[in-house]
Design a protein around this motif. Structure first.
Motif, PDB file in Angstrom:
ATOM      1  N   ARG A 145     -56.287 -40.725  50.136  1.00  0.00           N
ATOM      2  CA  ARG A 145     -55.277 -40.207  49.205  1.00  0.00           C
ATOM      3  C   ARG A 145     -53.865 -40.156  49.779  1.00  0.00           C
ATOM      4  O   ARG A 145     -52.957 -39.642  49.127  1.00  0.00           O
ATOM      5  N   GLN A 146     -53.645 -40.667  50.989  1.00  0.00           N
ATOM      6  CA  GLN A 146     -52.273 -40.782  51.472  1.00  0.00           C
ATOM      7  C   GLN A 146     -51.547 -41.832  50.628  1.00  0.00           C
ATOM      8  O   GLN A 146     -52.162 -42.780  50.145  1.00  0.00           O
ATOM      9  N   VAL A 147     -50.234 -41.654  50.483  1.00  0.00           N
ATOM     10  CA  VAL A 147     -49.421 -42.588  49.712  1.00  0.00           C
ATOM     11  C   VAL A 147     -48.390 -43.211  50.648  1.00  0.00           C
ATOM     12  O   VAL A 147     -47.700 -42.504  51.388  1.00  0.00           O
ATOM     13  N   TYR A 148     -48.296 -44.549  50.609  1.00  0.00           N
ATOM     14  CA  TYR A 148     -47.392 -45.317  51.454  1.00  0.00           C
ATOM     15  C   TYR A 148     -46.472 -46.168  50.590  1.00  0.00           C
ATOM     16  O   TYR A 148     -46.860 -46.604  49.500  1.00  0.00           O
ATOM     17  N   LYS A 149     -45.271 -46.453  51.114  1.00  0.00           N
ATOM     18  CA  LYS A 149     -44.314 -47.303  50.398  1.00  0.00           C
ATOM     19  C   LYS A 149     -43.731 -48.342  51.352  1.00  0.00           C
ATOM     20  O   LYS A 149     -43.414 -48.039  52.500  1.00  0.00           O
ATOM     21  N   CYS A 150     -43.565 -49.552  50.848  1.00  0.00           N
ATOM     22  CA  CYS A 150     -42.879 -50.610  51.583  1.00  0.00           C
ATOM     23  C   CYS A 150     -41.383 -50.421  51.376  1.00  0.00           C
ATOM     24  O   CYS A 150     -40.903 -50.389  50.234  1.00  0.00           O
ATOM     25  N   GLU A 151     -40.654 -50.285  52.462  1.00  0.00           N
ATOM     26  CA  GLU A 151     -39.206 -50.071  52.386  1.00  0.00           C
ATOM     27  C   GLU A 151     -38.456 -51.343  51.992  1.00  0.00           C
ATOM     28  O   GLU A 151     -37.276 -51.294  51.670  1.00  0.00           O
ATOM     29  N   ILE A 152     -39.139 -52.489  52.011  1.00  0.00           N
ATOM     30  CA  ILE A 152     -38.482 -53.753  51.676  1.00  0.00           C
ATOM     31  C   ILE A 152     -38.659 -54.105  50.200  1.00  0.00           C
ATOM     32  O   ILE A 152     -37.690 -54.288  49.472  1.00  0.00           O
ATOM     33  N   CYS A 153     -39.907 -54.200  49.745  1.00  0.00           N
ATOM     34  CA  CYS A 153     -40.155 -54.652  48.371  1.00  0.00           C
ATOM     35  C   CYS A 153     -40.440 -53.519  47.396  1.00  0.00           C
ATOM     36  O   CYS A 153     -40.412 -53.719  46.179  1.00  0.00           O
ATOM     37  N   GLY A 154     -40.742 -52.324  47.892  1.00  0.00           N
ATOM     38  CA  GLY A 154     -40.989 -51.187  47.018  1.00  0.00           C
ATOM     39  C   GLY A 154     -42.439 -50.974  46.617  1.00  0.00           C
ATOM     40  O   GLY A 154     -42.733 -50.049  45.859  1.00  0.00           O
ATOM     41  N   ASN A 155     -43.361 -51.814  47.100  1.00  0.00           N
ATOM     42  CA  ASN A 155     -44.777 -51.594  46.803  1.00  0.00           C
ATOM     43  C   ASN A 155     -45.184 -50.198  47.236  1.00  0.00           C
ATOM     44  O   ASN A 155     -44.785 -49.720  48.305  1.00  0.00           O
ATOM     45  N   ILE A 156     -45.996 -49.527  46.410  1.00  0.00           N
ATOM     46  CA  ILE A 156     -46.540 -48.219  46.745  1.00  0.00           C
ATOM     47  C   ILE A 156     -48.053 -48.325  46.661  1.00  0.00           C
ATOM     48  O   ILE A 156     -48.586 -48.860  45.691  1.00  0.00           O
ATOM     49  N   VAL A 157     -48.752 -47.815  47.687  1.00  0.00           N
ATOM     50  CA  VAL A 157     -50.209 -47.852  47.708  1.00  0.00           C
ATOM     51  C   VAL A 157     -50.765 -46.474  48.036  1.00  0.00           C
ATOM     52  O   VAL A 157     -50.132 -45.683  48.737  1.00  0.00           O
ATOM     53  N   GLU A 158     -51.955 -46.202  47.509  1.00  0.00           N
ATOM     54  CA  GLU A 158     -52.676 -44.980  47.837  1.00  0.00           C
ATOM     55  C   GLU A 158     -53.955 -45.391  48.558  1.00  0.00           C
ATOM     56  O   GLU A 158     -54.645 -46.324  48.131  1.00  0.00           O
ATOM     57  N   VAL A 159     -54.266 -44.703  49.635  1.00  0.00           N
ATOM     58  CA  VAL A 159     -55.446 -45.023  50.425  1.00  0.00           C
ATOM     59  C   VAL A 159     -56.697 -44.528  49.693  1.00  0.00           C
ATOM     60  O   VAL A 159     -56.807 -43.345  49.378  1.00  0.00           O
ATOM     61  N   LEU A 160     -57.623 -45.452  49.438  1.00  0.00           N
ATOM     62  CA  LEU A 160     -58.891 -45.105  48.808  1.00  0.00           C
ATOM     63  C   LEU A 160     -60.005 -44.939  49.822  1.00  0.00           C
ATOM     64  O   LEU A 160     -60.975 -44.224  49.590  1.00  0.00           O
ATOM     65  N   HIS A 161     -59.854 -45.630  50.957  1.00  0.00           N
ATOM     66  CA  HIS A 161     -60.863 -45.579  52.019  1.00  0.00           C
ATOM     67  C   HIS A 161     -60.135 -45.540  53.357  1.00  0.00           C
ATOM     68  O   HIS A 161     -59.272 -46.369  53.612  1.00  0.00           O
ATOM     69  N   GLU A 162     -60.482 -44.576  54.192  1.00  0.00           N
ATOM     70  CA  GLU A 162     -59.832 -44.426  55.500  1.00  0.00           C
ATOM     71  C   GLU A 162     -60.138 -45.611  56.400  1.00  0.00           C
ATOM     72  O   GLU A 162     -61.207 -46.212  56.305  1.00  0.00           O
TER      73      GLU A 162
END
Length: 128
Positions: A5-22
């Protein structure tokens, strides 16, 4: 190492992802490590971000801003509101011009976590 459930963002293209599996690896996009969003939980600005949750008439109302709703302008808005009830995730994506509030018609739970993502100010959480 990532956590669920961590949320990450790409500072270049703006993609945002949420971790579903550690996993052990590092999340990378556009050749660079993605930025991990910290879940913020206290407002200090005029614009309110912490999700406010009310259980009423067999449903949850989650809104961003208890007394004054968060702006929903083209350049500054809430992209999504999420309610996690007893480990089950419910999410609504929003657009500029819509109201920053969502009703979830789901059974009442014991463990409640509300999160929202502001396109300018990041990830906010309220653990009830």
């Amino acid at each position: 190492m990532t956590e669920r459930r961590q949320v990450y963002k790409c500072e270049i293209c703006g993609n945002i992802v949420e971790v579903l599996h550690e996993g052990q690896g590092e999340l990378v996009c556009c050749g660079q490590p993605m930025k991990l969003f910290e879940e913020k939980s206290s407002d200090t600005s005029v614009e309110k971000h912490v999700p406010f949750v009310v259980w009423k008439n067999g449903r949850y109302l989650v809104k961003v801003g208890e007394n004054v709703l968060h702006p929903m302008e083209e350049k500054h808005y809430i992209e999504w509101i999420e309610l996690i009830v007893d480990g089950v995730v419910h999410r609504k994506t929003l657009k500029p011009g819509e109201s920053p509030e969502v009703t979830f018609e789901i059974p009442q739970g014991k463990e409640i976590v509300a999160r929202e993502y502001c396109n300018l100010h990041g990830l906010w959480v309220n653990k009830l």
